[in-house]
Design a protein around this motif. Structure first.
Motif, short mmCIF file in Angstrom:
data_model
loop_
_atom_site.label_atom_id
_atom_site.label_comp_id
_atom_site.label_asym_id
_atom_site.label_seq_id
_atom_site.Cartn_x
_atom_site.Cartn_y
_atom_site.Cartn_z
N HIS A 56 0.83 -1.21 0.00
CA HIS A 56 0.00 0.00 0.00
C HIS A 56 0.87 1.26 0.00
O HIS A 56 0.55 2.23 -0.68
CB HIS A 56 -0.95 0.00 1.20
CG HIS A 56 -2.10 -0.94 1.06
ND1 HIS A 56 -3.08 -0.78 0.11
CD2 HIS A 56 -2.41 -2.08 1.73
CE1 HIS A 56 -3.95 -1.76 0.21
NE2 HIS A 56 -3.57 -2.58 1.17
N ASP A 57 1.95 1.24 0.77
CA ASP A 57 2.85 2.40 0.79
C ASP A 57 3.53 2.60 -0.56
O ASP A 57 3.69 3.73 -1.02
CB ASP A 57 3.91 2.23 1.88
CG ASP A 57 3.33 2.34 3.28
OD1 ASP A 57 2.18 2.82 3.42
OD2 ASP A 57 4.02 1.93 4.24
N GLU A 58 3.92 1.52 -1.21
CA GLU A 58 4.55 1.62 -2.53
C GLU A 58 3.56 2.17 -3.55
O GLU A 58 3.91 2.99 -4.40
CB GLU A 58 5.08 0.25 -2.98
CG GLU A 58 6.26 -0.25 -2.20
CD GLU A 58 7.51 0.58 -2.42
OE1 GLU A 58 7.65 1.20 -3.48
OE2 GLU A 58 8.34 0.61 -1.50
N ILE A 59 2.32 1.73 -3.48
CA ILE A 59 1.30 2.23 -4.40
C ILE A 59 1.05 3.71 -4.16
O ILE A 59 0.93 4.50 -5.11
CB ILE A 59 -0.01 1.41 -4.27
CG1 ILE A 59 0.21 0.00 -4.82
CG2 ILE A 59 -1.17 2.10 -4.98
CD1 ILE A 59 -0.94 -0.95 -4.57
N LYS A 96 1.62 6.70 -6.87
CA LYS A 96 0.57 7.66 -7.22
C LYS A 96 1.05 9.09 -7.05
O LYS A 96 0.78 9.95 -7.90
CB LYS A 96 -0.67 7.44 -6.35
CG LYS A 96 -1.50 6.25 -6.73
CD LYS A 96 -2.71 6.15 -5.81
CE LYS A 96 -3.58 4.97 -6.13
NZ LYS A 96 -4.74 4.89 -5.21
N ALA A 97 1.76 9.37 -5.98
CA ALA A 97 2.28 10.72 -5.75
C ALA A 97 3.27 11.12 -6.84
O ALA A 97 3.22 12.25 -7.35
CB ALA A 97 2.94 10.81 -4.37
N GLU A 98 4.15 10.20 -7.21
CA GLU A 98 5.11 10.51 -8.27
C GLU A 98 4.41 10.72 -9.60
O GLU A 98 4.76 11.62 -10.37
CB GLU A 98 6.13 9.38 -8.38
CG GLU A 98 7.12 9.34 -7.25
CD GLU A 98 8.09 8.18 -7.37
OE1 GLU A 98 7.87 7.28 -8.20
OE2 GLU A 98 9.08 8.18 -6.62
N ARG A 103 1.25 16.44 -13.85
CA ARG A 103 1.16 17.89 -13.76
C ARG A 103 2.24 18.54 -14.63
O ARG A 103 1.97 19.46 -15.39
CB ARG A 103 1.30 18.34 -12.31
CG ARG A 103 1.04 19.82 -12.11
CD ARG A 103 1.13 20.25 -10.63
NE ARG A 103 0.22 19.46 -9.80
CZ ARG A 103 0.60 18.76 -8.74
NH1 ARG A 103 1.85 18.75 -8.35
NH2 ARG A 103 -0.29 18.08 -8.04
N ARG A 104 3.47 18.04 -14.54
CA ARG A 104 4.56 18.59 -15.36
C ARG A 104 4.30 18.38 -16.84
O ARG A 104 4.55 19.26 -17.66
CB ARG A 104 5.88 17.94 -14.96
CG ARG A 104 6.39 18.38 -13.62
CD ARG A 104 7.71 17.73 -13.30
NE ARG A 104 8.11 18.03 -11.94
CZ ARG A 104 8.66 17.18 -11.11
NH1 ARG A 104 8.90 15.95 -11.50
NH2 ARG A 104 8.99 17.55 -9.89
N ALA A 105 3.80 17.19 -17.21
CA ALA A 105 3.50 16.91 -18.61
C ALA A 105 2.39 17.82 -19.11
O ALA A 105 2.42 18.28 -20.26
CB ALA A 105 3.12 15.45 -18.79
N GLY A 106 1.39 18.09 -18.27
CA GLY A 106 0.31 18.99 -18.67
C GLY A 106 0.80 20.40 -18.91
O GLY A 106 0.43 21.04 -19.90
#
Length: 152
Positions: free
Chosen positions: A31-34, A38-40, A46-49
């Protein structure tokens, strides 16, 4: 509690408790890895947008500048004394020549595109291996023979 007390307590835990503890810790880790992924991904999206928005704005501005630059090129050639009609024809022909060169470049690049041969071979090999695999027979215990299941 001291480390000795914790070790003694851990030695007293049953196998089921150890498995349950390991399962819970593994689940928390997944769950922590997921959550980290998701955060990354949110940051990358956002950067791609922002990057794609800037690229679209640059493309629109470049598109709007083409007529202005075309007129200025034609009038620049006209200032040499050539007729205005001939100047616009020269600029138009230059654009057609550039478009023709770009089409030839695109055709040459498209001809070099090949199917992913290594991937296709790997998929065929995997399919062949999976097709030949047979399930392992499970031993039938005497207890299983006595158990009847209802169909409802």
């Amino acid at each position: 509690m001291s480390a000795v007390d914790q070790e003694a307590r851990g030695a007293e835990r049953t196998l089921g408790q150890l498995v349950a503890s390991a399962t819970a810790e593994m689940s928390a880790l997944v769950h922590d890895e997921i959550a980290l992924a998701k955060a990354e991904l949110r940051q990358d999206v956002r950067r791609a947008g922002i990057g794609s928005g800037a690229a679209v704005a640059a493309g629109v501005l470049a598109l709007f500048s083409l007529p202005v630059l075309s007129f200025s090129a034609a009038y620049g050639i006209h200032s040499t004394g050539l007729g205005l009609v001939w100047c616009f024809l020269i600029v138009g022909a230059a654009f057609l020549l550039i478009a023709l060169l770009l089409v030839l470049l695109a055709v040459a690049k498209f001809k070099k595109v090949k199917p992913p041969e290594r991937t296709i071979a790997s998929v065929k090999q995997t399919a062949a291996i999976v097709g030949t695999v047979k399930p392992h027979p499970r031993p039938v215990s005497e207890q299983a023979l006595g158990v009847t299941r209802s169909s409802s």
